[in-house]
Design a protein around this motif. Sequence first.
Motif, PDB file in Angstrom:
ATOM      1  N   ARG A 100     -28.914 -46.762   2.447  1.00 52.41           N
ATOM      2  CA  ARG A 100     -28.874 -48.204   2.554  1.00 52.41           C
ATOM      3  C   ARG A 100     -28.437 -48.899   3.467  1.00 52.41           C
ATOM      4  O   ARG A 100     -26.454 -48.916   3.346  1.00 52.41           O
ATOM      5  N   LEU A 101     -28.694 -49.316   4.980  1.00 55.27           N
ATOM      6  CA  LEU A 101     -28.005 -49.548   6.109  1.00 55.27           C
ATOM      7  C   LEU A 101     -27.591 -51.073   5.584  1.00 55.27           C
ATOM      8  O   LEU A 101     -28.375 -51.406   4.553  1.00 55.27           O
ATOM      9  N   ASN A 102     -26.879 -51.805   5.735  1.00 60.13           N
ATOM     10  CA  ASN A 102     -25.410 -52.774   6.282  1.00 60.13           C
ATOM     11  C   ASN A 102     -25.976 -53.407   4.240  1.00 60.13           C
ATOM     12  O   ASN A 102     -25.746 -53.995   4.465  1.00 60.13           O
ATOM     13  N   ALA A 103     -25.264 -52.403   3.350  1.00 54.79           N
ATOM     14  CA  ALA A 103     -25.270 -52.906   1.890  1.00 54.79           C
ATOM     15  C   ALA A 103     -24.091 -52.567   1.475  1.00 54.79           C
ATOM     16  O   ALA A 103     -22.740 -52.360   2.469  1.00 54.79           O
ATOM     17  N   SER A 104     -23.685 -53.933   1.138  1.00 53.70           N
ATOM     18  CA  SER A 104     -21.776 -54.582   1.048  1.00 53.70           C
ATOM     19  C   SER A 104     -21.829 -54.084  -0.360  1.00 53.70           C
ATOM     20  O   SER A 104     -22.838 -53.533  -1.842  1.00 53.70           O
ATOM     21  N   GLY A 105     -20.017 -53.563  -1.034  1.00 56.24           N
ATOM     22  CA  GLY A 105     -20.255 -52.722  -2.291  1.00 56.24           C
ATOM     23  C   GLY A 105     -20.098 -51.106  -1.825  1.00 56.24           C
ATOM     24  O   GLY A 105     -20.799 -50.186  -0.384  1.00 56.24           O
ATOM     25  N   THR A 106     -19.851 -50.212  -2.705  1.00 54.92           N
ATOM     26  CA  THR A 106     -20.125 -48.852  -2.994  1.00 54.92           C
ATOM     27  C   THR A 106     -21.562 -48.644  -3.012  1.00 54.92           C
ATOM     28  O   THR A 106     -22.346 -49.363  -3.337  1.00 54.92           O
ATOM     29  N   ALA A 107     -21.823 -47.229  -3.604  1.00 48.81           N
ATOM     30  CA  ALA A 107     -22.925 -46.989  -4.094  1.00 48.81           C
ATOM     31  C   ALA A 107     -23.045 -47.082  -5.461  1.00 48.81           C
ATOM     32  O   ALA A 107     -24.394 -47.455  -5.444  1.00 48.81           O
ATOM     33  N   ASP A 108     -22.312 -46.431  -5.887  1.00 41.71           N
ATOM     34  CA  ASP A 108     -22.602 -47.049  -7.269  1.00 41.71           C
ATOM     35  C   ASP A 108     -22.744 -48.317  -7.900  1.00 41.71           C
ATOM     36  O   ASP A 108     -23.245 -48.697  -8.128  1.00 41.71           O
ATOM     37  N   ASP A 109     -21.444 -49.488  -6.867  1.00 36.51           N
ATOM     38  CA  ASP A 109     -22.782 -50.985  -7.244  1.00 36.51           C
ATOM     39  C   ASP A 109     -23.476 -51.203  -6.660  1.00 36.51           C
ATOM     40  O   ASP A 109     -24.487 -51.983  -7.049  1.00 36.51           O
ATOM     41  N   LEU A 110     -24.479 -50.939  -5.491  1.00 37.47           N
ATOM     42  CA  LEU A 110     -25.490 -50.961  -5.489  1.00 37.47           C
ATOM     43  C   LEU A 110     -27.192 -50.283  -6.210  1.00 37.47           C
ATOM     44  O   LEU A 110     -27.421 -50.968  -6.624  1.00 37.47           O
ATOM     45  N   ALA A 111     -25.982 -49.464  -6.652  1.00 37.82           N
ATOM     46  CA  ALA A 111     -27.372 -48.333  -7.662  1.00 37.82           C
ATOM     47  C   ALA A 111     -27.102 -49.386  -9.094  1.00 37.82           C
ATOM     48  O   ALA A 111     -28.208 -49.645  -9.645  1.00 37.82           O
ATOM     49  N   ALA A 112     -26.280 -49.886  -9.580  1.00 34.82           N
ATOM     50  CA  ALA A 112     -26.229 -51.033 -10.964  1.00 34.82           C
ATOM     51  C   ALA A 112     -26.863 -51.793 -10.090  1.00 34.82           C
ATOM     52  O   ALA A 112     -27.376 -52.584 -11.175  1.00 34.82           O
ATOM     53  N   ARG A 113     -26.842 -52.580  -8.828  1.00 37.34           N
ATOM     54  CA  ARG A 113     -27.586 -54.019  -8.790  1.00 37.34           C
ATOM     55  C   ARG A 113     -28.788 -53.452  -9.121  1.00 37.34           C
ATOM     56  O   ARG A 113     -30.054 -54.670  -9.244  1.00 37.34           O
TER      57      ARG A 113
END
Length: 167
Positions: A100-113
């Motif tokens: 995911r381009l331009n995502a804030s936070g870590t990959a685990d944070d994004l998956a949790a979101r």
Amino acid sequence: MSGVTAGVLDEAIKKAAIAWVSVEDGPAYALWCMPAENSIVVVSGPGEQYAPGLAEATRATVRLRGDHGGLILVVDAVVDRLEPGGDEWNELAPQLATKRLNASGTADDLAARWAGSGCAVVRLTPAADSVVGAPDLPADSAAQPPRETPARVETRRPFRLHRVRKR
């Protein structure tokens, strides 16, 4: 597979970064995706890409492009929505989040979101008997007129500080 070998399908999936996905008779939406084995994985929902009906669908039509940028095959795919906390989710959602381009936070944070906001992570697995490729692809462009959107604005004439004389 009419005119298309399994190798062409596998290569198209491996190189897929974007796919045009349509549900039922709806329009095709360009969605960024991630290849996973013999399928592609897509995320949609609040704060992510718009794919109406994909999360609830059981089948979708996927169009993939080739190295030259043009359509090389159309395939019906089985849609499997990954459940947050499941084995497939825990394996694929963090991998998809790293893409995911331009995502804030870590990959685990994004998956949790994604899990917390109700986003749908789906796996699209092609049905091998439904692949249509060259030479069986339609000859017309299949381009559709732009859909109405509130984002469309009439353009104004450019501002000119001084009058321009014609000679």
